[in-house]
Design a protein around this motif. Structure first.
Motif, PDB file in Angstrom:
ATOM      1  N   GLU A  38       9.077  24.406  74.309  1.00 56.53           N
ATOM      2  CA  GLU A  38       9.707  23.252  74.964  1.00 56.53           C
ATOM      3  C   GLU A  38      10.657  22.583  73.964  1.00 56.53           C
ATOM      4  O   GLU A  38      10.345  22.474  72.774  1.00 56.53           O
ATOM      5  CB  GLU A  38       8.646  22.264  75.436  1.00 56.53           C
ATOM      6  N   THR A  39      11.816  22.161  74.484  1.00 58.94           N
ATOM      7  CA  THR A  39      12.784  21.445  73.654  1.00 58.94           C
ATOM      8  C   THR A  39      12.611  19.930  73.877  1.00 58.94           C
ATOM      9  O   THR A  39      12.669  19.466  75.016  1.00 58.94           O
ATOM     10  CB  THR A  39      14.221  21.843  74.018  1.00 58.94           C
ATOM     11  N   LEU A  40      12.410  19.174  72.781  1.00 65.97           N
ATOM     12  CA  LEU A  40      12.208  17.723  72.844  1.00 65.97           C
ATOM     13  C   LEU A  40      13.437  17.003  72.282  1.00 65.97           C
ATOM     14  O   LEU A  40      14.402  17.633  71.839  1.00 65.97           O
ATOM     15  CB  LEU A  40      10.951  17.317  72.055  1.00 65.97           C
ATOM     16  N   SER A  41      13.380  15.669  72.241  1.00 68.84           N
ATOM     17  CA  SER A  41      14.501  14.878  71.691  1.00 68.84           C
ATOM     18  C   SER A  41      14.400  14.806  70.172  1.00 68.84           C
ATOM     19  O   SER A  41      13.381  15.201  69.576  1.00 68.84           O
ATOM     20  CB  SER A  41      14.488  13.459  72.291  1.00 68.84           C
ATOM     21  N   ASP A  42      15.452  14.268  69.550  1.00 67.10           N
ATOM     22  CA  ASP A  42      15.490  14.038  68.096  1.00 67.10           C
ATOM     23  C   ASP A  42      15.264  15.321  67.312  1.00 67.10           C
ATOM     24  O   ASP A  42      14.610  15.321  66.249  1.00 67.10           O
ATOM     25  CB  ASP A  42      14.449  12.990  67.669  1.00 67.10           C
ATOM     26  N   ASN A  43      15.805  16.434  67.826  1.00 65.71           N
ATOM     27  CA  ASN A  43      15.745  17.708  67.105  1.00 65.71           C
ATOM     28  C   ASN A  43      14.300  18.164  66.860  1.00 65.71           C
ATOM     29  O   ASN A  43      13.965  18.699  65.807  1.00 65.71           O
ATOM     30  CB  ASN A  43      16.512  17.605  65.786  1.00 65.71           C
ATOM     31  N   ARG A  44      13.423  17.911  67.835  1.00 66.08           N
ATOM     32  CA  ARG A  44      12.027  18.338  67.748  1.00 66.08           C
ATOM     33  C   ARG A  44      11.727  19.347  68.870  1.00 66.08           C
ATOM     34  O   ARG A  44      12.347  19.316  69.936  1.00 66.08           O
ATOM     35  CB  ARG A  44      11.085  17.123  67.854  1.00 66.08           C
ATOM     36  N   THR A  55       4.036  19.968  67.814  1.00 69.03           N
ATOM     37  CA  THR A  55       5.373  19.366  67.884  1.00 69.03           C
ATOM     38  C   THR A  55       5.955  19.410  66.482  1.00 69.03           C
ATOM     39  O   THR A  55       5.418  18.815  65.545  1.00 69.03           O
ATOM     40  CB  THR A  55       5.306  17.912  68.365  1.00 69.03           C
ATOM     41  N   VAL A  56       7.095  20.142  66.331  1.00 69.01           N
ATOM     42  CA  VAL A  56       7.616  20.431  64.997  1.00 69.01           C
ATOM     43  C   VAL A  56       9.099  20.051  64.944  1.00 69.01           C
ATOM     44  O   VAL A  56       9.867  20.425  65.837  1.00 69.01           O
ATOM     45  CB  VAL A  56       7.441  21.921  64.645  1.00 69.01           C
ATOM     46  N   PRO A  57       9.543  19.291  63.892  1.00 67.03           N
ATOM     47  CA  PRO A  57      10.978  19.013  63.734  1.00 67.03           C
ATOM     48  C   PRO A  57      11.688  20.195  63.085  1.00 67.03           C
ATOM     49  O   PRO A  57      11.077  20.977  62.340  1.00 67.03           O
ATOM     50  CB  PRO A  57      11.007  17.794  62.816  1.00 67.03           C
ATOM     51  N   GLY A  62      20.476  22.622  65.286  1.00 66.23           N
ATOM     52  CA  GLY A  62      21.224  23.642  66.016  1.00 66.23           C
ATOM     53  C   GLY A  62      20.667  23.799  67.419  1.00 66.23           C
ATOM     54  O   GLY A  62      19.866  22.990  67.879  1.00 66.23           O
ATOM     55  N   SER A  63      21.075  24.868  68.084  1.00 69.94           N
ATOM     56  CA  SER A  63      20.606  25.113  69.457  1.00 69.94           C
ATOM     57  C   SER A  63      19.482  26.143  69.415  1.00 69.94           C
ATOM     58  O   SER A  63      19.713  27.323  69.190  1.00 69.94           O
ATOM     59  CB  SER A  63      21.763  25.596  70.334  1.00 69.94           C
TER      60      SER A  63
END
Length: 899
Positions: A38-44, A55-57, A62-63
């Motif tokens: 899953e793609t989260l906000s703030d590059n996490r 949940t990992v930053p 990048g994409s």
């Protein structure tokens, strides 16, 4: 193609290489592979590792897409610090354990400084700027400055070798337009067909690549190229931007042109005098003369021993001399060139303009003093001759038995006569020490003074103050100073809350207040506190001053004060601040409208001081007196409620000497629970009468926050004390006790209760710890940080007696039968009276007389002559009194006796 380290395709290969190099030099505590779920906000991102989700930053932004495989780094096995990296970094080895990255441990946020090679690469790049590019030559700062000195729009005009046809007149139109249609006699041409099928021309991209792919790639490539500066053979970077205007300006400058500026000064060796010598040579050596009468210009001179007009001795010696000249006056000072002491053989003479001649050579010698060398005077020689050989400086011993006082004795014993030349110790009757005697008997003369600050100039030596009381003072501040006090315009009331009492001598300024701490460095000057004053060193780069100290609370209104200092390089000053401006003075009379009075001293710019001990003094009076060190003592006071005062002068006070707190003013803060009744005056004015717990002085005027003080009255918004039992408030709102209670309670709840200060019938006394306060002789100054001071002290009996004697000298002895005169009887008036006859009257001659008073030589009166008709007019016409005819009235008669 895109790299996982460069998902958006903007990093160059070299930069990616440097990132890889930095990462390859690091190892991590634990590395695992995971899948992004899953793609989260703030590059996490949500990453699944085995059967767990985290949940990992991302360290490298990048994409990342769902389903991408990534590395999850867990520094020091701490899950709170883990982060992810793309799997494309082949240099990561999950089996290795990394301790640090470029010296960093834990969760590392990798930046440019952590990648040395990348930092170097970026530092070597040039940021592109619109309108600027590379330069064939380095445009140096010197060249830029040189070009700046050339006039704007200067040109280097060269006439062209050719002109365009448009500048030549008389040509046909085709010569200037070049258009075939304008050609005269042109041949007829066939028309070319313009129709055709554009689709016959096609573009075939490579197999598998669409036109959109090609256009996208070209756009990205152009974007990258736009950010680069193209290389040009033989050209490089320039220190300064060489603009087109500067290039054109430089083209107009002649080759090898210089920028000559005449120097502002020349060395003395360049200045040549009329005799061919340079100015430098004149100062490098003395001028040789053979006759000292020729040495008439300023400078240094030398002569041999045979020079004419030289000093009389020593004979046969060469001479050095210096000549001073000013407005026709000439002074020669010579000393011989031998090695004899300079001060002994020094000669001087002067040119007398009036006589056009030289004075005789003379020598001036000074006798030695205790601070400077010189010759021995005849007095000192006589004294020296009278001293015996081997004489010493004997000091009589001071031990017991050698003081010309018998040994022995105890406290409070005295010496009494025993025999010729002999004294013995004996018991003293009612013996007192010096201090005890002064304190006991000085009370014969007691002085009292009060004020903002009290100065005692006639205090008795070694005595204690009898009283040093701080007095209360009430201050009222209305919400609207322009309006009358009322429940709608209440006053804030405060008193004095002193914390310390200060007793000092003549000097009112404690030099410890010159600045906080032990030293101050300000504008080139270093200030250092010492027991004897302020030690100062340095050179002032601008006006350098000590910290201004506020003294307005100490200085008394109507009194004059002066500041002084022991060295003229330091400037003492009082800075008087007023609403109308600021005054700087050394002597000032306090007027009472000051907002502040600051005291300090300063040094002017460029003032040089070397170990200068500054001693500063502030004293009462208009004339500075000899410096006296500050000798003040601060006596702390107990914590007290505010000391108040009333308009009739009654005030609370605290006497620090006796420790007695005297409360003469009571206080009531109303909240509606007090004992009171309500009523109305004959005019219908409502009032409330309150009972005072502590009896008040009857028929006195109180002070209140909400009401004006008044004698018995039926006016609204007034307060008065008709009896010792209570006070009365007239308020039209007090129509009932409930109404008054509600109003007082609401006022109290709002934080602005009705507060009343009233004079007590009897003072309330509270005893605190007494303090012995020693008076400072000969001048004592007493003040507090708040409030006025009342002091009782012992006066110096000698000074009091002297003042009394001086006063008696001005008195007239009483004489029986004589007293004072309403007016001064002057010597002139006494002399005038002596010339007036005894029993002289104040006679005023009448303006007319009756005829009976005029007596003729025959003894008859004028009236008798008239009655007897013995008078006639000058015409000889006789008449008698009583005759009536008009002509007698109209004429002027001159009467005379008939023959």
């Amino acid at each position: 193609m895109k790299n996982k380290l460069d998902p958006i395709g903007v990093l160059s290969e070299s930069i990616i290489k440097y990132i890889k190099e930095a990462l390859s030099s690091a190892s991590f505590d634990k590395t695992q592979k995971g899948i992004i779920t899953e793609t989260l906000s703030d590059n996490r991102y949500k990453v699944k590792i085995a059967q767990a989700a985290y949940t990992v930053p991302a360290v490298i932004s990048g994409s990342y897409a769902v389903g991408d495989e990534v590395y999850v780094i867990v520094p020091q096995n701490d899950p709170d610090q883990m982060f992810l990296l793309p799997v494309g970094i082949s240099e990561l080895d999950p089996s290795t354990t990394v301790l640090s990255v470029n010296g960093k441990t834990g969760y590392v946020n990798l930046g440019i400084p952590d990648i040395p090679n990348l930092n170097t690469e970026l530092n070597n790049r040039v940021v592109k700027e619109t309108g600027k590019g590379l330069s064939t030559h380095d445009y140096t700062t010197a060249e830029k400055q040189k070009l700046a000195g050339i006039a704007q729009n200067a040109n280097n005009y060269v006439h062209p070798s050719a002109h365009p046809a448009s500048m030549i007149t008389g040509l046909s139109s085709v010569a200037t337009s070049g258009a075939y249609e304008d050609l005269a006699g042109k041949p007829s041409l066939k028309t070319i067909a313009t129709s055709g099928n554009a689709q016959d021309v096609t573009f075939s991209p490579p197999s598998g690549v669409t036109a959109t792919d090609v256009q996208t790639a070209l756009t990205e490539l152009n974007a990258k190229a736009d950010g680069k500066v193209d290389k040009v053979t033989g050209k490089g970077l320039s220190t300064n931007d060489y603009t087109a205007a500067e290039k054109q300006k430089l083209a107009g400058i002649a080759p090898n042109a210089n920028n000559y500026t005449h120097p502002s000064a020349h060395p003395a060796s360049m200045i040549q005098l009329s005799d061919g010598k340079t100015l430098q040579s004149v100062f490098d050596e003395a001028i040789f003369v053979t006759d000292w009468n020729d040495a008439v210009k300023p400078g240094m001179y030398f002569s041999l021993s045979d020079a004419a007009n030289e000093p009389p001795s020593p004979v046969g010696d060469d001479w050095f001399g210096q000549v001073f000249v000013y407005q026709g006056r000439i002074k020669q000072i010579l000393t011989h060139a031998s090695s004899a002491p300079i001060g002994i053989e020094r000669w001087a003479r002067s040119w007398w303009e009036s006589s056009q001649s030289w004075s005789a050579w003379s020598q001036s010698f000074k006798n030695a003093t205790s601070s400077s060398n010189g010759l021995m005077s005849s007095t000192d020689k006589t004294k020296l001759d009278g001293v015996e050989a081997n004489a010493n400086n004997f000091v009589h011993p001071t031990t017991s038995g050698n003081k010309h006082i018998p040994s022995g004795g105890t406290d409070k014993q005295i010496l009494r006569w025993d025999s010729d030349g002999t004294a013995v110790w004996d018991e003293e009757i009612d013996a007192y020490t010096k201090e005890e005697a002064r304190q006991q008997f000085a009370n014969v003369f007691v002085g009292k003074k009060s004020g903002q600050a009290v100065t005692l100039s006639d205090v008795c030596e070694s005595t204690l103050l009898q009283k040093a009381a701080v007095q209360g003072a009430t201050t009222e501040v209305l919400a609207n100073p322009e309006a009358e006090k009322s429940p709608d315009n209440i006053a804030t009331i405060s008193g004095t809350e002193p914390t310390a009492l200060t007793v000092c001598g003549k000097n009112l300024f404690d030099m410890d207040n010159c600045f906080p701490g032990d030293t101050r460095v300000y504008r080139g000057i270093t200030y250092e506190k010492t027991p004897d004053g302020i030690l100062v060193n340095g050179t002032a780069t601008a006006q350098s001053y000590t910290t201004p100290h506020e003294m307005a609370g100490i200085l008394k209104v109507g009194k004059t004060y002066t500041v002084s200092i022991n060295d003229q390089r330091a400037v003492p000053v009082m800075q008087i601040n007023k609403d109308t401006g600021t005054i700087y003075a050394r002597t000032y009379t306090v007027t009472g409208d000051e907002t502040g009075i600051d005291v300090y001293f300063y040094f002017r710019a460029d003032t040089l001081v070397d170990n200068l001990l500054v001693q500063f003094q502030l004293e009462e009076g208009s004339t500075p007196t000899a410096y006296e060190p500050y000798s003040g003592t601060d006596y702390p006071l107990p914590t007290l409620e505010a000391l108040m005062s009333l308009p009739n002068g009654v005030c609370d006070e605290y006497d620090a000497v006796t420790g007695v707190e005297t409360r003469r003013i009571g206080k009531m803060v109303l909240d509606g629970t007090e004992t009171f009744t309500v009523g109305t005056h004959s005019n219908g004015q409502a009032y409330a009468s309150f009972v005072i717990p502590v009896h008040a002085k009857a028929d006195s005027l109180p002070v209140s926050t909400h009401y004006l003080a008044s004698q018995w009255t039926n006016l609204n918004n007034r307060i008065y004390v008709p009896s010792y039992m209570g006070f009365v408030i007239t308020d039209s709102r007090f129509v009932s006790k409930d109404a008054a209670t509600e109003i007082l309670a609401a006022q109290h709840a709002a934080g602005t209760p009705v507060t009343v200060y009233y004079e007590l019938a009897e003072p309330v006394i509270t005893q605190h710890t007494p303090t012995a306060i020693l008076a400072i002789y000969p001048t004592t100054t007493v003040y507090s940080d708040q409030g006025n001071i009342s002091v009782t002290y012992n006066r110096d009996s000698n000074q009091v007696y002297g003042e009394l004697t001086d006063s008696l000298m001005g008195k007239v002895d009483k004489e029986i039968g004589k007293g004072l005169s309403t007016n001064d009887y002057t010597a002139a008036e006494k002399q005038k009276l002596a010339g007036i006859a005894q029993n002289a009257n104040n006679y005023t001659h009448p303006s007319t007389h009756p005829a009976s008073m005029v007596v003729f030589s025959d003894g008859h009166t004028f009236q008798q002559k008239l009655d007897q008709g013995e008078l006639k007019g000058d015409k000889g016409d006789s008449f008698k009194v009583g005759e009536t005819y008009d002509t007698a009235i109209e004429k002027t008669f001159f009467f005379k006796l008939m023959p």
